[in-house]
Enzyme design. Sequence first.
Site, mmCIF file in Angstrom:
data_model
loop_
_atom_site.group_PDB
_atom_site.id
_atom_site.type_symbol
_atom_site.label_atom_id
_atom_site.label_comp_id
_atom_site.label_asym_id
_atom_site.label_seq_id
_atom_site.Cartn_x
_atom_site.Cartn_y
_atom_site.Cartn_z
ATOM 1 N N ARG A 77 0.855 -1.182 0.000
ATOM 2 C CA ARG A 77 0.000 0.000 0.000
ATOM 3 C C ARG A 77 0.893 1.235 0.000
ATOM 4 O O ARG A 77 2.076 1.172 0.320
ATOM 5 C CB ARG A 77 -0.897 0.011 1.230
ATOM 6 C CG ARG A 77 -1.943 -1.086 1.259
ATOM 7 C CD ARG A 77 -2.696 -1.080 2.580
ATOM 8 N NE ARG A 77 -3.347 0.193 2.809
ATOM 9 C CZ ARG A 77 -3.592 0.704 4.009
ATOM 10 N NH1 ARG A 77 -3.216 0.055 5.100
ATOM 11 N NH2 ARG A 77 -4.204 1.870 4.141
ATOM 12 N N LYS B 89 -2.493 -8.096 11.165
ATOM 13 C CA LYS B 89 -3.835 -8.015 11.747
ATOM 14 C C LYS B 89 -4.895 -7.648 10.710
ATOM 15 O O LYS B 89 -6.083 -7.782 10.971
ATOM 16 C CB LYS B 89 -3.864 -7.034 12.916
ATOM 17 C CG LYS B 89 -3.660 -5.576 12.548
ATOM 18 C CD LYS B 89 -3.777 -4.713 13.790
ATOM 19 C CE LYS B 89 -3.659 -3.237 13.429
ATOM 20 N NZ LYS B 89 -3.825 -2.372 14.611
ATOM 21 N N ASP B 90 -4.473 -7.200 9.518
ATOM 22 C CA ASP B 90 -5.424 -6.894 8.455
ATOM 23 C C ASP B 90 -5.854 -8.130 7.675
ATOM 24 O O ASP B 90 -6.819 -8.081 6.916
ATOM 25 C CB ASP B 90 -4.816 -5.898 7.459
ATOM 26 C CG ASP B 90 -4.635 -4.499 8.042
ATOM 27 O OD1 ASP B 90 -5.260 -4.215 9.084
ATOM 28 O OD2 ASP B 90 -3.868 -3.719 7.468
ATOM 29 N N THR C 266 -10.399 6.746 17.739
ATOM 30 C CA THR C 266 -9.675 5.538 17.360
ATOM 31 C C THR C 266 -10.417 4.862 16.220
ATOM 32 O O THR C 266 -11.616 5.085 16.037
ATOM 33 C CB THR C 266 -9.526 4.560 18.543
ATOM 34 O OG1 THR C 266 -8.777 3.414 18.105
ATOM 35 C CG2 THR C 266 -10.870 4.099 19.056
ATOM 36 N N LEU D 140 -13.144 -0.840 16.715
ATOM 37 C CA LEU D 140 -14.202 -1.109 17.673
ATOM 38 C C LEU D 140 -13.661 -1.818 18.912
ATOM 39 O O LEU D 140 -14.191 -1.652 20.014
ATOM 40 C CB LEU D 140 -15.300 -1.955 17.030
ATOM 41 C CG LEU D 140 -16.175 -1.252 15.988
ATOM 42 C CD1 LEU D 140 -17.239 -2.201 15.482
ATOM 43 C CD2 LEU D 140 -16.807 0.006 16.556
ATOM 44 N N ARG D 141 -12.613 -2.629 18.737
ATOM 45 C CA ARG D 141 -11.982 -3.290 19.877
ATOM 46 C C ARG D 141 -11.498 -2.261 20.886
ATOM 47 O O ARG D 141 -11.699 -2.409 22.106
ATOM 48 C CB ARG D 141 -10.795 -4.131 19.380
ATOM 49 C CG ARG D 141 -9.888 -4.663 20.498
ATOM 50 C CD ARG D 141 -8.603 -5.243 19.924
ATOM 51 N NE ARG D 141 -7.855 -4.262 19.168
ATOM 52 C CZ ARG D 141 -7.017 -3.377 19.690
ATOM 53 N NH1 ARG D 141 -6.839 -3.321 21.003
ATOM 54 N NH2 ARG D 141 -6.359 -2.524 18.927
ATOM 55 N N ARG D 142 -10.860 -1.193 20.414
ATOM 56 C CA ARG D 142 -10.388 -0.149 21.324
ATOM 57 C C ARG D 142 -11.560 0.637 21.905
ATOM 58 O O ARG D 142 -11.559 0.978 23.095
ATOM 59 C CB ARG D 142 -9.432 0.799 20.590
ATOM 60 C CG ARG D 142 -8.144 0.144 20.120
ATOM 61 C CD ARG D 142 -7.209 1.187 19.522
ATOM 62 N NE ARG D 142 -6.046 0.555 18.913
ATOM 63 C CZ ARG D 142 -5.694 0.685 17.643
ATOM 64 N NH1 ARG D 142 -6.425 1.425 16.828
ATOM 65 N NH2 ARG D 142 -4.621 0.087 17.169
ATOM 66 N N ARG E 36 -11.063 7.853 10.892
ATOM 67 C CA ARG E 36 -10.383 7.277 9.735
ATOM 68 C C ARG E 36 -9.101 8.041 9.471
ATOM 69 O O ARG E 36 -8.856 9.079 10.036
ATOM 70 C CB ARG E 36 -11.281 7.374 8.484
ATOM 71 C CG ARG E 36 -12.377 6.348 8.350
ATOM 72 C CD ARG E 36 -11.957 4.957 7.943
ATOM 73 N NE ARG E 36 -10.855 4.845 7.013
ATOM 74 C CZ ARG E 36 -10.959 4.563 5.725
ATOM 75 N NH1 ARG E 36 -12.140 4.423 5.174
ATOM 76 N NH2 ARG E 36 -9.897 4.400 4.983
ATOM 77 N N GLY E 37 -8.312 7.518 8.531
ATOM 78 C CA GLY E 37 -7.139 8.248 8.075
ATOM 79 C C GLY E 37 -5.843 7.569 8.447
ATOM 80 O O GLY E 37 -5.803 6.667 9.282
ATOM 81 N N ASN E 38 -4.761 8.000 7.800
ATOM 82 C CA ASN E 38 -3.452 7.447 8.108
ATOM 83 C C ASN E 38 -2.926 8.040 9.421
ATOM 84 O O ASN E 38 -3.593 8.858 10.067
ATOM 85 C CB ASN E 38 -2.478 7.673 6.948
ATOM 86 C CG ASN E 38 -2.289 9.147 6.623
ATOM 87 O OD1 ASN E 38 -2.370 10.000 7.497
ATOM 88 N ND2 ASN E 38 -2.036 9.449 5.366
ATOM 89 N N ARG F 160 -4.486 11.219 11.708
ATOM 90 C CA ARG F 160 -5.030 11.012 13.051
ATOM 91 C C ARG F 160 -4.294 11.852 14.090
ATOM 92 O O ARG F 160 -4.913 12.430 14.982
ATOM 93 C CB ARG F 160 -4.976 9.532 13.413
ATOM 94 C CG ARG F 160 -5.825 8.666 12.487
ATOM 95 C CD ARG F 160 -5.892 7.220 12.938
ATOM 96 N NE ARG F 160 -6.500 6.385 11.898
ATOM 97 C CZ ARG F 160 -6.985 5.181 12.101
ATOM 98 N NH1 ARG F 160 -6.953 4.646 13.313
ATOM 99 N NH2 ARG F 160 -7.512 4.476 11.113
ATOM 100 N N CYS G 68 -16.183 -8.301 11.271
ATOM 101 C CA CYS G 68 -15.821 -6.897 11.421
ATOM 102 C C CYS G 68 -16.624 -6.141 12.466
ATOM 103 O O CYS G 68 -16.330 -4.990 12.745
ATOM 104 C CB CYS G 68 -15.925 -6.198 10.069
ATOM 105 S SG CYS G 68 -14.572 -6.620 8.971
#
Length: 322
Positions: free
Chosen positions: A10, A79-80, A123, A126-128, A145-147, A151, A240
């Site tokens: 990416r 993790k992705d 963040t 959803l886990r966080r 969202r975002g890189n 953030r 997800c």
Amino acid sequence: MTAPLRLGTRGSTLAMAQSGHVAAALTEATGREVELVEVVTAGDRSSAPVHRLGVGVFVSALRDALTARTIDLAVHSYKDLPTAAAPGLHVAAVPPRQDPRDALVAKGGLTLAELPPGAVVGTGALRRIAQLHALGLQLEVTPIRGNIDTRLARVLGPDADLDAVVLARAGLARIGRTDVITETLDPMLMLPAPAQGALAVECRADDTDLVELLAVLDHAPSRAAVTAERALLATLEAGCSAPVAAYAELAEGDAGDEIYLRGAVISPDGTRDLRLSRTGTPADAAEIGKALAAELLELGADSILGHEGNAGPGTQQFGSTE
């Protein structure tokens, strides 16, 4: 002259840094030249909330490029990756894992406990979000969202609109931004995502020469830890919408190396929180993860995961490592 290996990645700052590190390590270990090939994924093109984009949104284009033979290997944030195997592809190496813990970046250098009630924390996972709610700190938690740079700007930039963000520490480390971290969060407070901080170097399974070449980058302890964590995730069949966390550590035991695996399933609002742990040997990493998942299911994890609306096995990660 042997042609350079084409490494698909990416185009974000973090992805390029990760891929560049792998490329340099491979060249140093084998002498093979590696060139980076940028691949745009559906996740990069969309502005939708990350948890609504679907499983594997940041990896499918890379895997398509591998299958089409336009690249020779790809580097993913592990993790992705969906837990279901990709036909014809093989994770040939798991390099040494970065610190998998989450990190807080807050205005004024505050720690999590020092944030005042009502502070707005952003963040992408959803886990966080679920674990922040479970702490009962009266924080206002919002999905973002975002890189990484985007953030961080929402806390540290001139137009900052958040009091803090929570990111993967590994991502900040890989782009040299650990200086902005105000607290590295103890896993007792914030258990990481399965495989957080780990990279997956993937190639075609039938490219046996490359599979053998890439093995030089594999780090057995990191692979064992990730195997245990992802086996738990796969057994839970978490998709997800499911906040699932897992963290495996390797330590020396009385009879040799042992894995200590912690796993958790948390409701999105933080009101239900199941946490268990299990130990075993690295050779049994997958079985440890499966067994811990089975225990969580026996305690009612199914009702938290909401399997009635789940599309099947996948990844519970709700964004890239950024």
